[in-house]
Write a protein that holds these residues in place. Structure first.
Motif, PDB file in Angstrom:
ATOM      1  N   PRO A 298       0.672  -1.115   0.491  1.00  0.00           N
ATOM      2  CA  PRO A 298       0.070   0.192  -0.290  1.00  0.00           C
ATOM      3  C   PRO A 298       1.018   1.322  -0.030  1.00  0.00           C
ATOM      4  O   PRO A 298       1.403   2.080   0.596  1.00  0.00           O
ATOM      5  N   SER A 299       0.349   2.123  -0.704  1.00  0.00           N
ATOM      6  CA  SER A 299       0.840   3.085  -1.118  1.00  0.00           C
ATOM      7  C   SER A 299       0.382   5.051  -0.067  1.00  0.00           C
ATOM      8  O   SER A 299       1.053   5.618   0.365  1.00  0.00           O
ATOM      9  N   PHE A 300      -1.056   4.648   0.320  1.00  0.00           N
ATOM     10  CA  PHE A 300      -0.999   5.124   0.912  1.00  0.00           C
ATOM     11  C   PHE A 300      -2.555   5.383   2.866  1.00  0.00           C
ATOM     12  O   PHE A 300      -2.163   3.924   2.112  1.00  0.00           O
ATOM     13  N   ALA A 301      -2.446   5.591   3.135  1.00  0.00           N
ATOM     14  CA  ALA A 301      -2.628   5.327   4.662  1.00  0.00           C
ATOM     15  C   ALA A 301      -3.665   5.129   4.972  1.00  0.00           C
ATOM     16  O   ALA A 301      -3.833   3.864   5.703  1.00  0.00           O
ATOM     17  N   HIS A 302      -4.722   5.652   4.038  1.00  0.00           N
ATOM     18  CA  HIS A 302      -6.414   5.343   4.145  1.00  0.00           C
ATOM     19  C   HIS A 302      -6.174   3.657   3.659  1.00  0.00           C
ATOM     20  O   HIS A 302      -7.056   2.601   4.082  1.00  0.00           O
ATOM     21  N   TYR A 303      -5.933   2.442   2.925  1.00  0.00           N
ATOM     22  CA  TYR A 303      -5.137   1.446   2.741  1.00  0.00           C
ATOM     23  C   TYR A 303      -5.833   1.112   4.253  1.00  0.00           C
ATOM     24  O   TYR A 303      -5.670  -0.370   4.530  1.00  0.00           O
ATOM     25  N   LEU A 304      -4.442   1.010   5.843  1.00  0.00           N
ATOM     26  CA  LEU A 304      -4.601   1.118   6.894  1.00  0.00           C
ATOM     27  C   LEU A 304      -6.292   0.905   7.256  1.00  0.00           C
ATOM     28  O   LEU A 304      -5.709   0.195   8.506  1.00  0.00           O
ATOM     29  N   LEU A 305      -6.881   1.653   7.072  1.00  0.00           N
ATOM     30  CA  LEU A 305      -8.305   1.858   7.935  1.00  0.00           C
ATOM     31  C   LEU A 305      -8.397   0.879   8.803  1.00  0.00           C
ATOM     32  O   LEU A 305      -9.185   0.528   9.942  1.00  0.00           O
ATOM     33  N   PRO A 306      -8.942  -1.105   8.268  1.00  0.00           N
ATOM     34  CA  PRO A 306      -9.599  -2.024   8.390  1.00  0.00           C
ATOM     35  C   PRO A 306      -8.817  -2.041   9.848  1.00  0.00           C
ATOM     36  O   PRO A 306      -9.008  -2.541  10.678  1.00  0.00           O
ATOM     37  N   ALA A 307      -7.148  -2.123   9.556  1.00  0.00           N
ATOM     38  CA  ALA A 307      -6.009  -2.906  10.114  1.00  0.00           C
ATOM     39  C   ALA A 307      -6.572  -2.099  11.626  1.00  0.00           C
ATOM     40  O   ALA A 307      -6.071  -2.331  12.873  1.00  0.00           O
ATOM     41  N   HIS A 308      -6.271  -0.706  11.514  1.00  0.00           N
ATOM     42  CA  HIS A 308      -6.289   0.229  12.562  1.00  0.00           C
ATOM     43  C   HIS A 308      -7.677  -0.258  13.848  1.00  0.00           C
ATOM     44  O   HIS A 308      -7.538  -0.093  14.425  1.00  0.00           O
ATOM     45  N   SER A 309      -9.134  -0.415  13.240  1.00  0.00           N
ATOM     46  CA  SER A 309      -9.535  -0.675  14.348  1.00  0.00           C
ATOM     47  C   SER A 309      -9.472  -2.232  14.648  1.00  0.00           C
ATOM     48  O   SER A 309      -9.946  -2.445  16.156  1.00  0.00           O
ATOM     49  N   LEU A 310      -8.993  -2.814  14.143  1.00  0.00           N
ATOM     50  CA  LEU A 310      -9.278  -4.572  14.810  1.00  0.00           C
ATOM     51  C   LEU A 310      -7.502  -4.182  15.500  1.00  0.00           C
ATOM     52  O   LEU A 310      -7.461  -5.099  17.126  1.00  0.00           O
ATOM     53  N   GLY A 311      -6.648  -3.804  15.247  1.00  0.00           N
ATOM     54  CA  GLY A 311      -5.437  -3.388  15.754  1.00  0.00           C
ATOM     55  C   GLY A 311      -5.840  -2.448  17.854  1.00  0.00           C
ATOM     56  O   GLY A 311      -5.003  -2.981  18.358  1.00  0.00           O
ATOM     57  N   ALA A 312      -6.653  -1.895  17.337  1.00  0.00           N
ATOM     58  CA  ALA A 312      -7.538  -0.745  18.033  1.00  0.00           C
ATOM     59  C   ALA A 312      -7.296  -1.746  19.312  1.00  0.00           C
ATOM     60  O   ALA A 312      -7.013  -1.829  20.106  1.00  0.00           O
ATOM     61  N   VAL A 313      -8.560  -2.469  19.276  1.00  0.00           N
ATOM     62  CA  VAL A 313      -8.939  -3.910  20.262  1.00  0.00           C
ATOM     63  C   VAL A 313      -8.008  -4.901  20.978  1.00  0.00           C
ATOM     64  O   VAL A 313      -7.646  -4.368  21.927  1.00  0.00           O
ATOM     65  N   ILE A 314      -6.635  -4.977  20.043  1.00  0.00           N
ATOM     66  CA  ILE A 314      -5.747  -5.777  20.872  1.00  0.00           C
ATOM     67  C   ILE A 314      -5.004  -5.219  21.405  1.00  0.00           C
ATOM     68  O   ILE A 314      -4.216  -5.687  22.406  1.00  0.00           O
ATOM     69  N   VAL A 315      -4.375  -4.236  20.720  1.00  0.00           N
ATOM     70  CA  VAL A 315      -3.612  -3.471  21.454  1.00  0.00           C
ATOM     71  C   VAL A 315      -4.691  -2.978  23.636  1.00  0.00           C
ATOM     72  O   VAL A 315      -3.775  -3.035  24.297  1.00  0.00           O
ATOM     73  N   SER A 316      -5.465  -2.684  23.080  1.00  0.00           N
ATOM     74  CA  SER A 316      -6.512  -2.045  24.037  1.00  0.00           C
ATOM     75  C   SER A 316      -5.950  -3.144  24.998  1.00  0.00           C
ATOM     76  O   SER A 316      -5.958  -3.289  26.398  1.00  0.00           O
TER      77      SER A 316
END
Length: 476
Positions: A298-316
């Motif tokens: 991926p060249s653009f940050a918005h490609y990572l949006l699904p990962a951020h939603s799942l990662g937030a739960v894991i990190v929390s």
């Protein structure tokens, strides 16, 4: 922890939420328009006016967002304030995304406080990208996916067939919003197969839940087929995208660091976690991140949006609940989070300090509308320092988007077509408005064989058009 410290802890959490959300709201209604947004604005405008996507106008994204937001144009006839309304709609979807991050955390046996922390992390992880505030389909795609994942978990807990029916339909909508979610759907498919083998899911429930999504998808395919749009849909929404290659990246280093931390915790959860839902979230996260960086790059940050939603739960769950959730640490950690977010937000603001704000785009588009009628054709700007257009039909016709970049890729790799020449379009169709922009003759302007730019006949423009600053207006 004393009662006083608990109250301070809650106040800090509320302050962090309000601050982060406040910055996002402020950015939503001030940050510049991008070429992708103008692309989707124009597609939505054409849908509102009865056009069939892929058949009547070029597009290489999926369509659900255009139909979802098209009714908004009814309330903003001949008004560029529709840009504010569309940004506001995306903001509401982002709120819905946060709500489902919270609900997924709660159904995964998080306490209310820990679920709120997951939401804070989700907001925090989005500071380097504009996908949550721009009018693009990523936020709708994520909303549908998170909705589908949540109701899948509801089914796993209650075995109610209604929940899995809602889940599968929402997952289909996530795909119809944007194709890139297919990576997560693929991973979830294998999770479901495993759960069926383990007899955690009733195969009859799966069959019933699949009926409506299959019918909806076949209905869409039939609609395109009977309107002679099925082949071009396959070519532009799938084949063409496989040929698009972006050079460079605007994904910031600190995002990769946070994703690395999330990946470590996710791998740990896959092998050690007893909670089935957390294990599923971890599997989805690792599969998505691995597939994205190995195959998609991926060249653009918005490609990572699904990962951020799942990662937030894991990190929390792991970073906060098991490492940081100590006396006084909540306050210190939240304070550090705020400082980091402010620094990153200021960096983004400083980086784009010389770019026009949203109100200027609204003003320029209104100038175009005021100098034309709804039935007039225009030639908009989709390159350079400003993106103007999208609220009147483009004179360039089918291959309208982004200075023929994607049209040239299609022409070189899929099927030979006649691409429009800007000078011939202006002379032949005499559009009411012509934006001052240039058209490149190839996709990658750094290619060695891209040595020309299509420009306008200056004498013709002087004889037939008024120079009105950033646009030409036809004299009659």
């Amino acid at each position: 922890m004393s009662d006083l410290m608990k109250k301070i802890d809650k106040l800090i959490a509320v302050f962090v939420c309000v601050l982060l959300l406040g910055l996002i709201v402020y950015s939503s209604f001030t940050f510049r328009m991008t070429v992708d947004e103008k692309e989707h604005v124009y597609a939505t405008y054409l849908i509102f006016n009865g056009k069939i996507p892929y058949k009547d106008f070029f597009e290489h994204h999926h369509f659900l967002m255009w139909y979802f937001f098209a009714p908004i144009f009814y309330f903003f006839e001949n008004s560029s304030n529709v840009l504010y309304a569309l940004r506001g709609g995306i903001l509401l979807l982002f709120w819905a995304d946060m709500n489902f991050v919270y609900k997924i955390a709660r159904i995964s046996d998080f306490k209310r406080k820990d679920a709120i922390i997951a939401v804070i992390f989700f907001i925090f992880f989005t500071f380097d990208q504009r996908g949550v505030i721009e009018y693009r389909p990523d936020t709708l795609m994520l909303f549908c996916f998170l909705c589908g994942l949540y109701y899948f978990f509801v089914y796993m807990k209650t075995k109610k067939i209604f929940a899995i029916c809602v889940s599968f339909q929402a997952l289909l909508f996530s795909f119809l919003a944007l194709q890139k979610i297919v990576v997560l759907l693929f991973a979830l498919f294998f999770v479901i197969v495993y759960l069926v083998i383990k007899r955690e899911i009733n195969i009859k429930d799966l069959i019933w839940a699949s009926i409506l999504p299959i019918m909806v998808f076949l209905l869409w395919i039939s609609y395109l087929y009977f309107n002679d749009g099925l082949l071009i849909y396959w070519e532009t929404a799938f084949l063409l995208n496989s040929y698009i290659v972006f050079k460079g990246s605007i994904i910031h280093t600190y995002t990769l660091i946070f994703m690395g931390i999330c990946s470590v915790f996710a791998i740990y959860a896959i092998f050690k976690e007893q909670n089935l839902f957390i294990k599923i979230i971890a599997i989805l996260y690792v599969f998505f991140v691995f597939s994205l960086f190995v195959f998609v790059k991926p060249s653009f940050a918005h490609y990572l949006l699904p990962a951020h939603s799942l990662g937030a739960v894991i990190v929390s769950k792991y970073l906060f609940r098991k490492i940081i959730d100590k006396r006084y640490f909540n306050i210190l950690f939240c304070s550090a989070l705020v400082v980091i977010y402010l620094l990153c937000w200021y960096y983004k603001f400083f980086y784009y300090r010389n770019v026009l704000s949203l109100d200027k785009y609204v003003e320029m588009d209104q100038h175009v509308l005021d100098n034309s009628e709804p039935d007039d054709l225009i030639v908009g700007c989709f390159d350079g320092w400003a993106y103007v257009g999208g609220l009147r039909e483009e004179a360039t016709g089918y291959w309208w988007f982004s200075q023929l970049y994607l049209g040239v890729i299609y022409n070189e790799n899929i099927r030979k077509v006649t691409l429009p020449n800007l000078d011939k379009v202006v002379k032949g169709r005499m559009p009411k408005i012509v934006c001052k922009s240039s058209w490149s003759g190839c996709y990658d302007k750094f290619r060695d064989d891209c040595d020309y730019t299509i420009t306008l006949d200056e004498e013709f423009m002087r004889n037939n058009y008024h120079d009105a600053g950033f646009i030409y207006v036809r004299k009659w």
